[in-house]
Write a protein that holds these residues in place. Structure first.
Motif, PDB file in Angstrom:
ATOM      1  N   LYS A   6       0.961  -1.263  -0.023  1.00 11.42           N
ATOM      2  CA  LYS A   6       0.076  -0.191  -0.078  1.00 11.42           C
ATOM      3  C   LYS A   6       1.001   1.367   0.053  1.00 11.42           C
ATOM      4  CE  LYS A   6      -3.891   0.062   2.440  1.00 11.42           C
ATOM      5  NZ  LYS A   6      -4.695   0.198   3.250  1.00 11.42           N
ATOM      6  N   SER A   8       2.439   1.578  -3.542  1.00  9.24           N
ATOM      7  CA  SER A   8       1.210   2.063  -4.394  1.00  9.24           C
ATOM      8  C   SER A   8       0.987   3.562  -4.052  1.00  9.24           C
ATOM      9  CB  SER A   8      -0.049   1.297  -4.164  1.00  9.24           C
ATOM     10  OG  SER A   8      -1.141   1.656  -5.212  1.00  9.24           O
ATOM     11  N   LYS A  40      -2.202  -5.040  -9.267  1.00  7.09           N
ATOM     12  CA  LYS A  40      -3.037  -5.068  -8.051  1.00  7.09           C
ATOM     13  C   LYS A  40      -2.389  -4.353  -6.974  1.00  7.09           C
ATOM     14  CE  LYS A  40      -5.072  -9.727  -8.566  1.00  7.09           C
ATOM     15  NZ  LYS A  40      -4.890 -11.219  -7.948  1.00  7.09           N
ATOM     16  N   LEU A  54      -3.915  -0.429  -5.389  1.00 15.24           N
ATOM     17  CA  LEU A  54      -4.255  -0.234  -4.094  1.00 15.24           C
ATOM     18  C   LEU A  54      -4.826   1.153  -3.520  1.00 15.24           C
ATOM     19  CD1 LEU A  54      -1.755  -2.921  -2.395  1.00 15.24           C
ATOM     20  CD2 LEU A  54      -4.189  -3.318  -2.478  1.00 15.24           C
ATOM     21  N   GLU A  55      -3.825   2.054  -4.035  1.00 18.37           N
ATOM     22  CA  GLU A  55      -4.310   3.197  -3.650  1.00 18.37           C
ATOM     23  C   GLU A  55      -4.666   4.324  -4.752  1.00 18.37           C
ATOM     24  OE1 GLU A  55      -3.909   4.857  -0.509  1.00 18.37           O
ATOM     25  OE2 GLU A  55      -3.546   2.584   0.248  1.00 18.37           O
TER      26      GLU A  55
END
Length: 385
Positions: free
Chosen positions: A165, A168, A204, A208-209
């Protein structure tokens, strides 16, 4: 704890800011291994002059223009037949996330930075680099001086999600707030057999962000598939050797020293022609997708689109066609090469095989591995057409 969208949350992974560079420069200049490496890379520059030039740099872009750009230009003159990038499909005034196939640990992103300057971009790119390559503190300092951000790997599951995360969020921040380009490989590690496929896990992570749904989040990154084509891969014999070791040795894993050898071989070895081809930005394609598509299917659709763009945009050399014919024991593609080309490439393969030193050397297997590295891009190109 700062939120993932706050700049301070990126401190452990981001490139150095201008105010942090002087301290990083002094750490590097005091390191004996760094001094030795720079003396090897820049043999004509006395170290006091090198140190003075480094200290005069105010930004990472200054470092790239002062040291990296001339080194890469010299490398293309001495260890290749020349390099080029076609970026006509994109707008140099915009910022993009370049997602490319991965051949060389160092040069894939390094050449991109040079070619962006050559193609009229006002900045280069921030580079995603795995922390497995950063075991030496001076190397970690060096890459962060050179506009690299760190991909944290091999963490416990909960920490890995947090790291993904953060990564991202940083990529979104670099594009939207820092106005930088970003480069990331389409998969973790190089495709040893040149059978290039985008890992859905990379997409992916990127989604995420950001704001909105998956499509909106990926559009924020302005993804450009980038096809990288080297006529010769200096590391081909090392990759073949690793493939036999993985086949024969249960649980085989490369050492940090193996990565160092691959980096040195890739940088200094002969590459023939080098070409980078930018496909159009994916934003328009993403707009055509049904936003109700299940996520598991959506990432697969987008990964296949990136693969297709890369496959269609490879540049081919006689080696690629000869390798296909040698694997098929045919002359079907001989209109793409001369008898001399074939003889020269066959000798090249034998010479590369002779560099492999294994106790139970499986020459037929290794030869096939080498040929597949050169044949697979053309095979994938045909499948995409």
């Amino acid at each position: 704890m700062p939120s993932l969208t706050h700049p301070s949350s990126f401190d452990s992974i981001r490139p150095f800011e201008p105010n942090e560079l002087p301290e990083a420069f002094e750490r590097l200049l005091a390191d004996a291994q760094f001094r030795s490496a720079m003396a090897y890379v820049f043999p004509d520059i006395p170290f006091p002059s090198f140190a003075e030039k480094l200290r005069s740099c105010r930004t990472s872009m200054d470092v790239q223009k002062t040291f990296a750009y001339p080194f890469l230009a010299h490398l293309l003159e001495t260890a290749s037949k020349g390099g080029s990038m076609d970026s006509t499909a994109i707008d140099p005034s915009r910022r993009y996330t370049f997602v490319s196939n991965h051949r060389d640990i160092v040069l894939d992103s390094a050449f991109l930075a040079k070619f962006l300057i050559d193609n009229g971009f006002s900045t280069t790119c921030e580079i995603a680099i795995g922390d497995n390559l950063l075991s030496l503190p001076w190397v970690k300092d060096l890459v962060r001086v050179n506009k690299s951000f760190v991909v944290e790997r091999h963490l416990p599951v909960r920490q890995m999600l947090e790291a993904s995360k953060r990564l991202s969020a940083y990529m979104h921040y670099a594009i939207s707030k820092k106005n930088e380009n970003v480069w990331i490989a389409q998969r973790e590690g190089r495709a040893k057999d040149s059978d290039d496929h985008t890992q859905q896990a990379v997409l992916k992570m990127m989604a995420l962000e950001g704001e909105g749904d998956v499509i909106d989040r990926l559009k924020e990154l302005h993804i450009v598939p980038l096809a990288i084509s080297y006529e010769f891969d200096p590391c081909d014999y090392l990759k073949a050797q690793e493939m036999q070791l993985k086949r024969d040795v249960p649980g085989f894993k490369k050492s940090a020293q193996d990565d160092v050898v691959s980096m040195q071989t890739g940088i200094l070895g002969y590459k023939g022609y080098v070409h980078y081809q930018c496909a159009p930005c994916l934003d328009g394609f993403l707009d055509t997708l049904d936003r109700n598509t299940p996520k598991a299917d959506l990432f697969g659709i987008i990964a296949r689109r990136i693969d297709r763009e890369i496959f269609l945009n490879y540049r081919f050399y006689p080696n690629n066609f000869i390798a296909c014919d040698l694997l098929a024991d045919s002359h079907q593609l001989e209109h793409h090469y001369t008898p001399q080309d074939r003889s020269t490439f066959e000798q090249y393969v034998e010479d590369q095989l002779s560099k492999i030193d294994l106790p139970e050397k499986d020459e037929p297997f290794l030869r096939r591995c080498l040929l597949e590295m050169y044949a697979n891009p053309y095979k994938n190109h045909l499948s995409a057409k």
